[in-house]
Design a protein around this motif. Structure first.
Motif, short mmCIF file in Angstrom:
data_model
loop_
_atom_site.label_atom_id
_atom_site.label_comp_id
_atom_site.label_asym_id
_atom_site.label_seq_id
_atom_site.Cartn_x
_atom_site.Cartn_y
_atom_site.Cartn_z
N GLY A 144 36.63 6.98 56.18
CA GLY A 144 37.59 5.96 56.27
C GLY A 144 37.89 4.93 54.92
O GLY A 144 38.82 4.45 54.74
N VAL A 145 36.87 4.81 54.25
CA VAL A 145 36.91 4.03 52.98
C VAL A 145 37.65 4.90 52.00
O VAL A 145 38.41 4.35 51.42
N VAL A 146 37.32 6.11 51.98
CA VAL A 146 38.18 6.93 51.09
C VAL A 146 39.70 7.04 51.27
O VAL A 146 40.64 6.90 50.48
N LEU A 147 40.09 7.11 52.67
CA LEU A 147 41.20 7.13 53.19
C LEU A 147 41.89 5.88 53.40
O LEU A 147 43.22 5.86 53.83
N ARG A 148 41.29 4.83 53.30
CA ARG A 148 41.64 3.43 53.42
C ARG A 148 42.15 2.99 54.77
O ARG A 148 43.27 2.81 55.16
N SER A 149 41.31 3.95 55.80
CA SER A 149 41.66 3.98 57.23
C SER A 149 40.77 3.02 58.12
O SER A 149 39.78 2.88 58.09
N SER A 178 43.13 -3.74 54.31
CA SER A 178 44.77 -4.16 54.65
C SER A 178 45.09 -2.56 55.09
O SER A 178 46.43 -2.52 55.44
N GLY A 179 44.32 -1.42 54.70
CA GLY A 179 44.72 -0.23 55.09
C GLY A 179 45.76 0.29 53.80
O GLY A 179 45.72 -0.24 52.71
N ARG A 180 46.11 1.36 54.18
CA ARG A 180 46.91 1.99 53.28
C ARG A 180 48.62 1.48 53.28
O ARG A 180 49.01 1.50 54.34
N THR A 181 48.96 1.09 52.26
CA THR A 181 50.47 0.55 52.17
C THR A 181 51.27 1.61 52.21
O THR A 181 51.35 2.86 51.51
#
Length: 226
Positions: free
Chosen positions: A69-74, A134-137
């Motif tokens: 999740g951190v790598v994919l910003r999920s 904030s997640g993936r933009t």
């Protein structure tokens, strides 16, 4: 960007605390790695579990979800990891409470230990980290300008220049100078489209030239005939 960094740090700290918690005392000095994972569904016993089959397994899985999740910003994966940690910790507390007829906290190492606190704190940090991230933009689609067709533009400019310049000059200048009756325009009264002025008449024949009846339809006066 800053929110993702802060949320990632909180999530990684929570996953670390969750993975470290089975190596600490959970209840009455017994470590969390000593509880078998299947006992959470069948009932807690005094049997000692292997590390691979202990309560460490779901916490390690939650840590793996956190890393992905951190790598994919999920935010979803990080939140799921927090739910897994909190879920198994609460389930363990329910099973131990059924066996011990309630849970207690003691200062002499009896009752709940710091391993449970690490697991609960790790799960909460994972959820907080998921909320902070904030997640993936999403990338907005940009409009791609089409390459300019210079040939087409030149033709259009030439046509517009011809239509607006040449035709207007012809209509306004040449037509007015030539005559309004020409080209379907209405001319002044009595104008038939021909040049103005008195009609041209044939020059008077010279008296020196003999008259030829077949040459001219208008014979000269008798006094000029040869």
């Amino acid at each position: 960007m800053i929110r993702n960094v802060v949320g990632s740090v909180l999530a990684l700290a929570g996953a670390t605390a969750a993975v470290w918690s089975p190596f600490r005392a959970w209840y009455d000095g017994r470590h969390g790695r000593d509880y078998r994972i299947d006992e959470l569904f069948t009932g807690v016993t005094d049997a000692k579990a292997e590390i691979i089959g202990s309560i460490l397994l779901p916490f390690a899985f939650a840590a793996l979800l956190t890393l992905i999740g951190v790598v994919l910003r999920s935010r979803v994966l990080v939140a799921v990891a927090g739910v897994v940690v909190l879920g198994f910790t609460v389930l363990w507390m329910v099973r131990v409470g059924q066996v011990e007829d309630g849970l207690s906290v003691g200062s002499d190492g009896q009752g709940l230990g710091d391993g449970v606190a690490n697991a609960l704190g790790g799960g909460l940090l994972l959820l907080i980290g998921a909320l902070v991230m904030s997640g993936r933009t999403r990338r907005h689609a940009t409009r791609v300008d089409r390459p300019r067709d210079w040939g087409h533009d030149d033709d259009r400019g030439h046509d517009e220049g011809y239509d607006r310049g040449h035709d207007q000059g012809y209509d306004r200048g040449d037509d007015q100078g030539y005559g309004r009756g020409h080209g379907g325009h209405e001319g002044p009264a009595g104008y038939d489209g021909r040049e103005s002025g008195p009609p041209r008449s044939a020059p008077p024949p010279s008296s020196d030239v003999p008259w030829d009846p077949g040459r001219d339809e208008n014979p000269p006066p008798p006094e000029h005939r040869a």
